[in-house]
Design a protein around this motif. Structure first.
Motif, mmCIF file in Angstrom:
data_model
loop_
_atom_site.group_PDB
_atom_site.id
_atom_site.type_symbol
_atom_site.label_atom_id
_atom_site.label_comp_id
_atom_site.label_asym_id
_atom_site.label_seq_id
_atom_site.Cartn_x
_atom_site.Cartn_y
_atom_site.Cartn_z
ATOM 1 N N ILE A 1 0.791 -1.122 0.085
ATOM 2 C CA ILE A 1 -0.142 0.113 0.022
ATOM 3 C C ILE A 1 0.785 1.141 0.155
ATOM 4 O O ILE A 1 0.396 2.186 -0.742
ATOM 5 C CB ILE A 1 -1.096 0.095 1.245
ATOM 6 C CG1 ILE A 1 -1.699 -1.261 1.087
ATOM 7 C CG2 ILE A 1 -1.651 1.419 1.296
ATOM 8 C CD1 ILE A 1 -2.708 -1.263 2.165
ATOM 9 N N GLY A 2 1.927 1.189 0.743
ATOM 10 C CA GLY A 2 2.762 2.542 0.838
ATOM 11 C C GLY A 2 3.536 2.580 -0.707
ATOM 12 O O GLY A 2 3.640 3.995 -0.889
ATOM 13 N N ALA B 1 2.339 2.026 -3.659
ATOM 14 C CA ALA B 1 1.251 2.523 -4.248
ATOM 15 C C ALA B 1 0.981 3.892 -4.209
ATOM 16 O O ALA B 1 0.941 4.657 -5.006
ATOM 17 C CB ALA B 1 0.006 1.526 -4.385
ATOM 18 N N SER B 2 0.983 3.967 -2.839
ATOM 19 C CA SER B 2 0.523 5.670 -2.199
ATOM 20 C C SER B 2 1.704 6.601 -2.711
ATOM 21 O O SER B 2 1.354 7.649 -3.097
ATOM 22 C CB SER B 2 0.338 5.614 -0.816
ATOM 23 O OG SER B 2 -0.706 4.877 -0.439
ATOM 24 N N PHE B 3 3.084 6.098 -2.772
ATOM 25 C CA PHE B 3 4.126 6.726 -2.964
ATOM 26 C C PHE B 3 3.967 6.997 -4.550
ATOM 27 O O PHE B 3 4.371 8.225 -4.712
ATOM 28 C CB PHE B 3 5.612 6.074 -2.694
ATOM 29 C CG PHE B 3 6.633 6.925 -3.205
ATOM 30 C CD1 PHE B 3 7.384 7.677 -2.239
ATOM 31 C CD2 PHE B 3 7.282 6.488 -4.301
ATOM 32 C CE1 PHE B 3 8.538 8.318 -2.673
ATOM 33 C CE2 PHE B 3 8.425 6.971 -4.473
ATOM 34 C CZ PHE B 3 9.026 8.001 -3.962
ATOM 35 N N ARG C 1 1.485 7.326 -6.351
ATOM 36 C CA ARG C 1 0.263 8.379 -6.611
ATOM 37 C C ARG C 1 0.719 9.655 -6.138
ATOM 38 O O ARG C 1 0.385 10.486 -6.784
ATOM 39 C CB ARG C 1 -0.798 7.798 -5.937
ATOM 40 C CG ARG C 1 -2.255 8.531 -6.014
ATOM 41 C CD ARG C 1 -3.549 7.989 -5.490
ATOM 42 N NE ARG C 1 -3.590 6.648 -6.169
ATOM 43 C CZ ARG C 1 -4.382 7.173 -7.449
ATOM 44 N NH1 ARG C 1 -5.043 8.181 -7.831
ATOM 45 N NH2 ARG C 1 -4.763 5.922 -7.989
ATOM 46 N N ASN C 2 1.345 9.630 -5.095
ATOM 47 C CA ASN C 2 1.680 11.179 -4.690
ATOM 48 C C ASN C 2 2.660 11.903 -5.260
ATOM 49 O O ASN C 2 2.704 12.991 -5.528
ATOM 50 C CB ASN C 2 2.104 10.956 -3.010
ATOM 51 C CG ASN C 2 0.859 10.619 -2.149
ATOM 52 O OD1 ASN C 2 -0.255 10.868 -2.428
ATOM 53 N ND2 ASN C 2 1.272 9.915 -0.915
ATOM 54 N N THR D 1 10.858 8.885 -7.646
ATOM 55 C CA THR D 1 10.243 7.995 -8.273
ATOM 56 C C THR D 1 11.328 6.956 -8.987
ATOM 57 O O THR D 1 11.178 5.503 -9.007
ATOM 58 C CB THR D 1 9.151 8.471 -9.511
ATOM 59 O OG1 THR D 1 8.026 9.072 -8.552
ATOM 60 C CG2 THR D 1 8.375 7.038 -10.064
#
Length: 341
Positions: free
Chosen positions: A85-86, A88-90, A92-93, A237
């Protein structure tokens, strides 16, 4: 005087049957899209054993050790889920979502359009609509390969979670006294143990190499280039992509190098060439570590792994590429133990 080579003993019938069942199982995992389930289960199984060994001497065999394994397995599954989850959130952010990412990629392509050879310029999309259409066409063409374990992210996530639970259950089963088994069952347990060991040798060693590669890449992108007032877009990224791609032996470096070089072209041609030169030099040094760490563990050279990955990617797509190092390490271990190679 002729050299007489002693005949090797013939493997027992139960072992031959176990080999055939293992090959059938590996083929089914590739054919049915269960590679991520298998690998996630092996990951939880190995992590549980590694952590359980730290408390093994403090607990007596029986219920206390079984409870410890259950707790460790639950913690490991929770940490892995949160890590996914982390990540994926990274993404996206950092990228701002798919639409923003496509817009940023279009800016990068527009900036680097005049810095690539004229032969490649026709392949660069003209605008955002063309880029979005190209991405959609490519995704539709490679839908099966992108799915890996299915055609949706939800399905993949469910299969990964099922694999984790199965890995935890098998780790718990290992702590219980084994019932009396026949020869085929004993051979199957021996074969699956070797597959698990092959996974541990390849993946744990590759994680070390990927972490080292990510460290050097982060120093270059986030430390060295900013000192010269050069800022590559999506640097954080790119560092994360370097780590994730680095988990694949050999080809992971090619993937990360290509992405970083393309993004660096948006700054200037010279920055791209400097990045490529730096990455190539670092990876040349890492090849020695790769041969020492991974090759030493499974007694395989880099070209052997690359050949196995190319063949399995051609036969099974992306799942074959991911599973190739583990499956090859297992098969070679079996052949070496039988003294056939």
């Amino acid at each position: 005087m002729s050299l007489v080579i002693p005949a090797l003993p013939r493997p027992p019938t139960a072992r031959i049957a176990a080999w055939l069942l293992m090959l059938l199982g590996m083929w089914l995992a590739l054919k049915l899209g269960l590679v991520v389930t298998l690998l996630s289960g092996l990951l939880v199984f190995q992590l549980t054993h590694v952590l359980a060994s730290a408390v093994e001497g403090r607990l007596r065999p029986g219920r206390a050790r079984a409870i410890a394994v259950i707790v460790l397995a639950a913690v490991i599954i929770g940490v892995l889920v949160l890590a996914g989850i982390g990540v994926a959130s990274f993404f996206r952010n950092e990228t701002g979502g798919p639409d923003v990412l496509l817009a940023r990629l279009m800016d990068i392509l527009n900036t680097s359009r005049h810095q690539v050879p004229a032969l490649l310029q026709p392949y660069i999309p003209e605008d955002l609509t063309a880029l979005r259409a190209a991405v959609n066409d490519w995704a539709a063409e490679h839908q099966r390969q992108l799915g890996v374990a299915g055609t949706s992210v939800v399905q993949i996530s469910v299969r990964v979670l099922i694999g984790m639970v199965l890995g935890a259950m098998i780790a718990l089963y290992d702590e219980l006294p084994l019932p009396k088994m026949g020869p085929l069952a004993q051979e199957l347990i021996g074969r699956t143990s070797r597959l698990a060991n092959a996974f541990r040798q390849v993946v744990f060693a590759q994680v070390k190499i990927s972490l080292l590669n990510t460290l050097f890449t982060a120093i270059f992108l986030l430390g060295v280039l900013p000192l010269f007032d050069v800022h590559v877009p999506l640097s954080k990224t790119l560092v994360l992509i370097t780590f994730l791609a680095g988990l694949l032996p050999v080809v992971g470096n090619i993937i990360s190098n290509t992405v970083i070089t393309i993004v660096a072209l948006s700054v200037s041609f010279y920055v791209a060439m400097a990045a490529l030169l730096y990455l190539v030099v670092i990876h040349k040094l890492e090849y020695f570590l790769n041969a020492r760490i991974v090759g030493g563990e499974i007694q395989a050279r880099a070209w052997e792994l690359l050949l196995a990955m190319l063949v399995m990617e051609a036969a099974f797509g992306l799942p074959g590429l991911v599973a190739a190092p583990v499956f090859y390490a297992y098969i070679k271990r079996e052949l070496l133990d039988q003294r056939w190679i």
